[in-house]
Write an enzyme that holds these catalytic residues in place. Structure first.
Site, PDB file in Angstrom:
ATOM      1  N   TYR A 250       0.823  -1.216   0.000  1.00  0.00           N
ATOM      2  CA  TYR A 250       0.000   0.000   0.000  1.00  0.00           C
ATOM      3  C   TYR A 250       0.854   1.261   0.000  1.00  0.00           C
ATOM      4  O   TYR A 250       0.500   2.261  -0.596  1.00  0.00           O
ATOM      5  CB  TYR A 250      -0.967  -0.006   1.184  1.00  0.00           C
ATOM      6  CG  TYR A 250      -2.092  -0.989   0.971  1.00  0.00           C
ATOM      7  CD1 TYR A 250      -3.013  -0.797  -0.072  1.00  0.00           C
ATOM      8  CD2 TYR A 250      -2.236  -2.115   1.759  1.00  0.00           C
ATOM      9  CE1 TYR A 250      -4.036  -1.702  -0.301  1.00  0.00           C
ATOM     10  CE2 TYR A 250      -3.257  -3.023   1.545  1.00  0.00           C
ATOM     11  CZ  TYR A 250      -4.155  -2.808   0.510  1.00  0.00           C
ATOM     12  OH  TYR A 250      -5.159  -3.693   0.287  1.00  0.00           O
TER      13      TYR A 250
ATOM     14  N   GLU B 156       0.193 -31.964  13.283  1.00  0.00           N
ATOM     15  CA  GLU B 156      -0.590 -31.239  12.274  1.00  0.00           C
ATOM     16  C   GLU B 156      -1.852 -30.628  12.850  1.00  0.00           C
ATOM     17  O   GLU B 156      -2.187 -29.489  12.567  1.00  0.00           O
ATOM     18  CB  GLU B 156      -0.954 -32.172  11.099  1.00  0.00           C
ATOM     19  CG  GLU B 156      -1.780 -31.458  10.042  1.00  0.00           C
ATOM     20  CD  GLU B 156      -1.992 -32.273   8.775  1.00  0.00           C
ATOM     21  OE1 GLU B 156      -1.472 -33.398   8.683  1.00  0.00           O
ATOM     22  OE2 GLU B 156      -2.690 -31.776   7.874  1.00  0.00           O
TER      23      GLU B 156
ATOM     24  N   ASP C 230      -1.438 -36.185   9.406  1.00  0.00           N
ATOM     25  CA  ASP C 230      -2.380 -37.098   8.780  1.00  0.00           C
ATOM     26  C   ASP C 230      -1.638 -37.938   7.752  1.00  0.00           C
ATOM     27  O   ASP C 230      -0.505 -37.620   7.374  1.00  0.00           O
ATOM     28  CB  ASP C 230      -3.495 -36.312   8.069  1.00  0.00           C
ATOM     29  CG  ASP C 230      -4.437 -35.633   9.061  1.00  0.00           C
ATOM     30  OD1 ASP C 230      -4.465 -36.043  10.238  1.00  0.00           O
ATOM     31  OD2 ASP C 230      -5.149 -34.695   8.644  1.00  0.00           O
TER      32      ASP C 230
END
Lengths: 600, 365, 365, 600
Positions: free
Chosen positions: B100, B196, B248
């Protein structure tokens, strides 16, 4: 058995007029809207064919007028050679009657069905006979007939016949009345526009009720009329060969030479020996068992393709380009006429053209114009072999995006000229899939694609050079500025880069602390005559170098400095002012010129 | 360079060196240019010395001879000047804020946020410094830590000493976005378990696994941030604590492990700061799905494609991964780490993890 | 019910009451059944008493007369039995763990994770208790807090007292997943500023906004979790601290505000626990984009559709929202909160926030 | 002008045989593969039409044999009425010759083109004449001719003609040789299968090289032969009316009554007065200007639709179902013959059928069978009005999923029978879009859709009842168990629920602690005779109630208990064992029976 006798009583011949009356959709008369376009198309096809044969520049009037209710009168008038009164009834009021069916050459109409079908359609929907006026020359009077078709026999019936005075020295006029709607107006004008593109030697004047339109000619040369040629051995089927041999008592070798295109002494001899037939045998004595090897021989021996230039009349690249320029605004046009080729013994030539940019819509599918024997095809684009050939070209190779069809501001024109165009149906809406034809279309489009790619590349390369100039002259000085700030040193001088890289004449204008500074550097290797134009609200009264010329207009001052700037030297001027406006220089070739406004 | 002042000075000098090269190029009449390694999967190599995957020798040179490249270098010059100002004024900002701020940079204005991100990565590569040294703050802070570790964080409100078990709530100690401000004081941990899912983090906490085995629990929160990876690296390197990763059992989770252990392709230039090559993967392995008969879902087409892509990824080139990934493709199944709950809530802490940690030699029982 | 023992006992009793109703139905020869409010946008109403949006009077009854409903009730019975066991053994688990545990429940086994989620929500509605009371842990923990607030957290490792400015790192205090275990001790804050992005959280911290104005900064981390919303509710209700919300200026951010202030449709039954009706939205407002000339992106089609959906949402029925949303649709623009950086890194703390907070009366200067 | 004379010399009539020789794709002979199917189709059409006229059950032999190379011999032989020798040449070797073109009635062939086109195609590709044998009755000999078409004139040429003895008492055999490939075999068998579905009274024997297939008849009733009717006033166009009036000298009223279908005294009078014409005026004196109002009157006055039952021969619902049952295995079949209707004066009837389930593939688009006048349409499904009518029905209303076409295990058959089927082209592949026909198809399909929905609902309702039974008998006891555990009480007895809700006979088998427990509850209001079958590895030697009957086979024991169970009572037995196996009961109506194995 008595039944078979009974059944036999009912069996009889059916006239082809009856057949097509019952199946009018097969000829393109399936709806009133379409009927009007088909009618005009058939009449114009005949007019153009006739003018071509007579080597006359066609001047064709089309008029459509609503008579009340849903009845319309359609008039098509040409300045062709006219038709002798004896033939007028059969030409207009007998289906399957014409001069072109048995000829091996390119014509628009072929079957002798089209205009008679329109007459049939007119009398079926309004009961009205068709009015025909024709005059064959200034020395004779015109003949005016009203005609109907006797459907049961497919024979013409002349209701009235008189000789009249007529304004045209020669030509033909046909007036039909039938039921229709004017929803077809847009399509009709489209049809005429496209017809005009591929018949750039013709002029069309169109009157639709009280509106009128003209599609003018851009060429004053009548295209040469195609000459009929003999059939080519490659296109003969066994049944036809049988018929031909049965009807001739020439010896085989002479028969081959006389009957077929491109068969000379040597070829004929070779055919005989491959077929193991005596060159002297009379052909009407050859049995069916021997015809088979003969046909095989005729189609395996190498025989040159028929000379397309005689029997076909391509538009030619030049005139395609002119025709397209006339009707479309384009940045790029290129046309390509392929050499003649042959499928199933029929000569054909493919022509194609690509147009790019201009006022074409930049999004969506390419605009596709399909033509067969100089006639635009308006319906069933999806079912046409031209369309699938276009879709099968890999347009991405040529810098054009593609989703099935090519996309973007592209116009693709394809014209198939043939002694027998393979239509998918007698309504002649779409070209059937014939590998030889599709291959020629592909080749034409690939050649054009390469040209298009060159054009697009050149356009891109110009962009690239401009881009480079912008980088060097506008951005690098800013980098120098910022880098100087970072390393806490005065910004490096970038003019050396400009000179080395650019080899151009660079004009820079910039402002700082209320002073305008303009500088021209001649980085080329030659002296340059420069006129510097500086147009802004500043009068430059205190210019370090006074302008050679100043004018003022509504507060805007145009200041001009003229200098001869030797190679490697520069010119600089500054004055007090607020800047803005326009700065430019004259006298430098565009590709050597760089103008940078540092304030923008 | 743990002293901030010193660090800032060194950083400033590096940046000015870059600018000086350009300066000299231009002064000599040359178009300024810059050379960078090619940043693709095909240009990463295993570096034997640092034991991490880093960019190979393929390079591309960018010079200001086209408008696009010139504008790019102009932007880089503006960014360097901006960083120089930040270092001077001891300010910091996020990449988004810089984007910005570039509103006022005229031609050097960024037109998309990933443009400024990419440019800062380029600067990292050129300077071989992390963006944190530029006072460029990441948007996301790091993972949570819970376990026997004491840290000292140099905050804007002064130095804070925090024990990650005793001085924090159940959600643990939050890794700040600039890990360089954290000093690792002491610990008595046997290993760090990077997890995780939050569910497994809480499970291990509830079951007292951190206390029983003296482990540091770290909740990765999906794909780990730079701060998290840097923290793991430092715990491993400075404190010599072994790191294991427990995720996982699907291709996306293997990528989480890979980014911890091998570094990411996108940030291969930072691998020696961010990658922990000795980190070990302890599950869920495809063979666990089979051996423990875990509840499983079918692999989707995306999963299969991801697994196949991993087979061709040099970072997954070991026999272990080849065997496991091929087994998974054969079974067509994937499982989540919480699937161990189908054997009871304690199974994972009483059976699976002790067995796994012993097997890889982290626990000696 | 801040005493855990007492809370567990009450919860167990509520659950057994449900089971008892079914027991009596069956014993009397009736098919067991259960009645629940309809859970759609068309059945939420503003409750004047609690000042929150909650479910209206539309109800649907489910009875075990079809296999599907019977199986559903069987699952609910298993879940109740499971919770009863957790309460008895003082265990807890995540929804995902329960899903895997249901592997052993034969016909009552869940076939998808959202099935178990939905069922637990049903139980919340029936018992009018939060799932935390069931010892069902959410996957995600809550947001970060930084500011003049002292909390006492009842952890598994005993009671911890933490000051959210003095005792934490720069990343702040992490709200645990069960806020009921946190006691709010004291504070001297003028307000809580809930912030959408981490970048803004750090900006305010770096610029010392929390110290200068005695504000508590809370990083929402996107759509706030239940724990975060409960924490905001409690700070507002128990400590009487005003809550303001500062997000990006787009329809999705307004929904973040709405879930803080009005509650979500999905969890309307929990609104009185989770919603903070007095929370005020301070930006980025569409009128800010216009008034401060913020760098902005064009609205996408999804944005426009989301804004239009909000216009028909009763929770956005006030004049303020109607005006702002219509203005945004007219402008076709959206801005991020960090877009204020285009006016300099200090603009947001020196100009914008003081002005806004004064305007709504939170700061009295 | 001399040119017109020159041009005139070339103008001549074109024979229709020449036309179609050049345009053979218009008749379905566009490729060798397709040619063989078209040929067989045309021959079979003629055979079936002839048998129908003779009221003979068709017995048709089709033989295709490869002769070597790419030449095939096709034979089609029927037991029809035969053709008298005088007519044989024209029937087979003259295009547009036939008995059915001018008749207003349903026939397969109409134009008199098909079989002659096949002959033309054969002689074109192989040069071979076509062999035809025909015999009209047992008393005469058979005539054997070899024929070709003289293309230039479209006249038959008889190459040989002899009388021979023949095995069939009456019938016709045609043998053609032409070039083809046998890629068409699958399509050919498909064509024959579908033809057999809509001609359930015909038998087809097929020999393809050394394979043979038979499609047998399922009906021994020859469908009534459609009778030709007079044209209907609504279908007349002005041109046709003009021709009719010109050819008659009847007074107007009599003319109307005599010439048209469904016009009686009263209607004729009304037409005259609406048209403001004298009823006694002789029609050949009526001028064109008056014909227009007459036609308007004929088409505005209310006239009943033509009697479809005479001129059309629908298959009928019954025979469609039989035909489909014969060729497909289906769970549901329903056919619908719509009442006769009219478009453009042509009578037509739409028939449709829906088949569901069975061995139809459960995924993908519905299988669509299109027929026109009992002939299957095999090509151009996408271009056919039948297809679009199917796609325009909202199938979701009837519980069938849809993406354009309906999807799932559905077969949709549509048969359009008409005095003049509106084909899109002479190759007769697709029905053209005619709103009246499409509307009838839609109505037929909607009616069938409702029937299908009833079937699907009933199937679903049965599922629902089973579902309810499962809930009550299998799940509620488990809920009771679990709820008892929660509230720490013994599980409530759920038999009261079962009894109240179920009103069925419930058999439950379950195991606990090594004992098998079987219980039957008669919750109905009547006494029930039950035979309980329990088949498992358990011998049930210690059964609390000894079985009435036990057999053992390879370790499996079948135990049978027979009981009369009064309303509201129950029977229970238990024994030691491991359970498993099969449990069932006989003697209870299926809809009253609930069997629950609690261990599954």
């Amino acid at each position: 058995m008595v039944l078979a006798d009974e059944l036999a009583k009912k069996q009889r011949s059916i006239s082809v007029a009856e057949f097509f009356e019952k199946n009018k959709h097969m000829l393109g008369f399936d709806s009133p809207t379409r009927g009007i376009i088909t009618t005009i198309k058939e009449a114009i096809d005949n007019s153009l064919d006739a003018c071509e044969e007579a080597e006359v520049l066609p001047d064709i009037l089309v008029s459509v007028r609503k008579l009340g209710g849903d009845v319309f009168r359609v008039v098509v008038e040409d300045n062709g050679p006219g038709i002798i009164p004896e033939k007028m009834p059969a030409v207009f009021a007998k289906l399957l009657y014409g001069s072109r069916f048995h000829q091996v050459r390119q014509t628009r109409g072929q079957q002798g069905i089209g205009i008679s079908a329109a007459v049939l359609y007119a009398q079926l929907t309004t009961g009205k006979p068709t009015l025909v006026i024709s005059r064959t020359g200034a020395k004779t009077k015109a003949h005016r007939m009203t005609l109907v078709i006797k459907t049961e026999t497919n024979e013409p019936e002349v209701l009235s016949h008189e000789e009249i005075d007529w304004v045209l020295p020669h030509g033909t006029r046909i007036e039909l009345e039938f039921k229709s709607t004017m929803q077809a107006k847009k399509k009709l004008l489209e049809y005429l526009k496209y017809t005009s593109v591929v018949n750039p030697h013709a002029r069309f004047r169109v009157e639709i009720d009280d509106e009128s339109f003209t599609f003018d000619r851009v060429s004053n040369d009548v295209p040469p009329c195609p000459v009929a040629i003999k059939p080519h051995p490659y296109g003969i089927e066994l049944g036809v060969l049988k018929r031909m041999t049965a009807a001739s008592d020439l010896p085989l070798k002479e028969f081959l030479i006389e009957t077929f295109s491109k068969v000379g002494e040597k070829t004929a001899q070779e055919i005989c020996s491959v077929a193991k037939l005596d060159a002297k045998v009379r052909v009407n004595t050859i049995q069916l068992e021997q015809l088979n090897p003969l046909l095989d021989a005729m189609q395996t021996v190498k025989i040159p393709a028929p000379t397309a230039s005689q029997c076909l009349s391509p538009i030619t690249e030049d005139l395609i380009v002119k025709g397209m320029e006339k009707e479309f605004q384009l940045d790029f046009i290129k046309a390509r006429t392929r050499p003649g080729n042959v499928f199933g013994g029929n000569s054909f030539i493919v022509e194609a053209a690509i147009g790019y940019g201009g006022k074409l819509p930049s999004e969506g599918n390419a605009l596709i114009l399909r033509f067969a024997n100089r006639v635009p095809l308006l319906y069933q684009q999806g079912a046409c072999a031209i369309t699938s050939a276009i879709a099968n070209v890999n347009w991405k190779n040529y810098g054009v995006s593609q989703q099935g069809l090519p996309m973007g501001p592209i116009l693709i024109l394809v014209h198939v000229a043939a002694t027998n165009v393979p239509f998918t149906s007698e309504s002649k809406d779409a070209v059937a899939s014939v590998p030889e034809v599709e291959r020629e279309i592909t080749l034409a489009l690939q050649e054009l694609g390469r040209d298009l790619k060159l054009f697009l590349n050149r356009r891109d390369k110009n962009k690239l050079q401009d881009d480079r100039a912008r980088a060097i002259c506008a951005v690098i000085p800013l980098i120098a500025q910022k880098v100087g700030e970072i390393v806490e040193l005065p910004p490096p001088d970038t003019s050396l880069i400009e000179g080395r890289i650019m080899r151009r004449v660079v004009l820079k204008k910039g402002s700082a602390d209320g002073r305008i500074r303009i500088r021209i550097d001649n980085y080329t290797t030659k002296d340059q005559q420069v006129s510097l134009y500086d147009i802004s609200g500043d009068s430059a009264a205190d210019a370090t170098v006074p302008p050679d010329f100043v004018t003022e207009m509504e507060g805007e001052y145009t200041k001009v400095w003229k200098r001869t700037l030797p190679a490697g030297e520069s010119f600089e001027v500054s004055y007090t002012g607020t800047g803005g406006g326009i700065v430019d220089m004259q006298g430098i070739a565009e590709n050597l010129k760089v103008v940078v406004d540092l304030d923008v | 360079m743990s002293d901030p002042k010193e660090r800032d000075l060194a950083t400033k000098q590096r940046l000015m060196e870059i600018a000086k090269v350009w300066y000299d190029q231009m002064d000599g009449g040359d178009v300024p240019s810059i050379t960078l390694p090619t940043r693709t999967k095909y240009n990463i190599e295993y570096d034997d010395a640092s034991e991490v995957w880093t960019y190979g020798s393929k390079e591309s040179t960018r010079n200001a001879g086209t408008a696009k490249s010139a504008i790019h270098m102009l932007k880089m010059a503006y960014v360097i000047a901006f960083i120089k100002m930040q270092l001077a004024e001891n300010r910091s900002s996020t990449l988004r804020e810089m984007y910005y701020i570039s509103e006022g940079w005229k031609q050097a204005k960024f037109h998309a946020q990933n443009e400024s991100n990419y440019l800062v990565e380029d600067l990292e590569i050129i300077t071989n410094l992390q963006r944190e040294y530029f006072h460029m703050r990441p948007e996301e802070d790091g993972a949570s830590i819970f376990g026997p570790l004491r840290v000292r964080e140099n905050t804007r409100r002064g130095m804070k000493e925090i024990h990650c078990q005793d001085d924090v709530g159940e959600a643990g100690y939050n890794i700040p976005n600039n890990v360089e401000n954290v000093e690792l004081v002491d610990h008595n941990a046997t290993c760090v378990i990077a997890l995780e899912t939050g569910g497994m983090f809480s499970r291990l906490q509830e079951n007292g696994f951190d206390e029983e085995y003296n482990t540091i629990l770290l909740h990765l929160k999906g794909q780990p941030t730079r701060a998290t990876r840097r923290m793991l690296k430092r715990m491993n390197e400075e404190l010599k604590i072994p790191v294991v990763v427990f995720t996982d059992g699907d291709p996306w989770s293997y990528r989480i492990y890979a980014s911890v252990a091998y570094g990411s392709i996108k940030a291969a230039h930072m691998s020696e700061f961010l990658a922990t090559p000795s980190a070990q993967f302890i599950g869920v392995k495809p063979s666990d799905i089979r051996d423990y008969n875990l509840p499983a879902d079918k692999l989707t087409e995306q999963d299969v494609n991801a697994l196949k892509a991993e087979l061709s990824d040099p970072r997954f080139g070991s026999d272990f991964w080849k065997k496991e990934i091929n087994l998974q493709l054969e079974m067509g199944l994937k499982s989540e780490q919480q699937a161990f709950a189908s054997h009871g809530l304690d199974f994972v802490t009483k059976e699976y993890l002790p067995a796994m940690l012993s097997e890889i030699g982290v626990l000696k029982r």
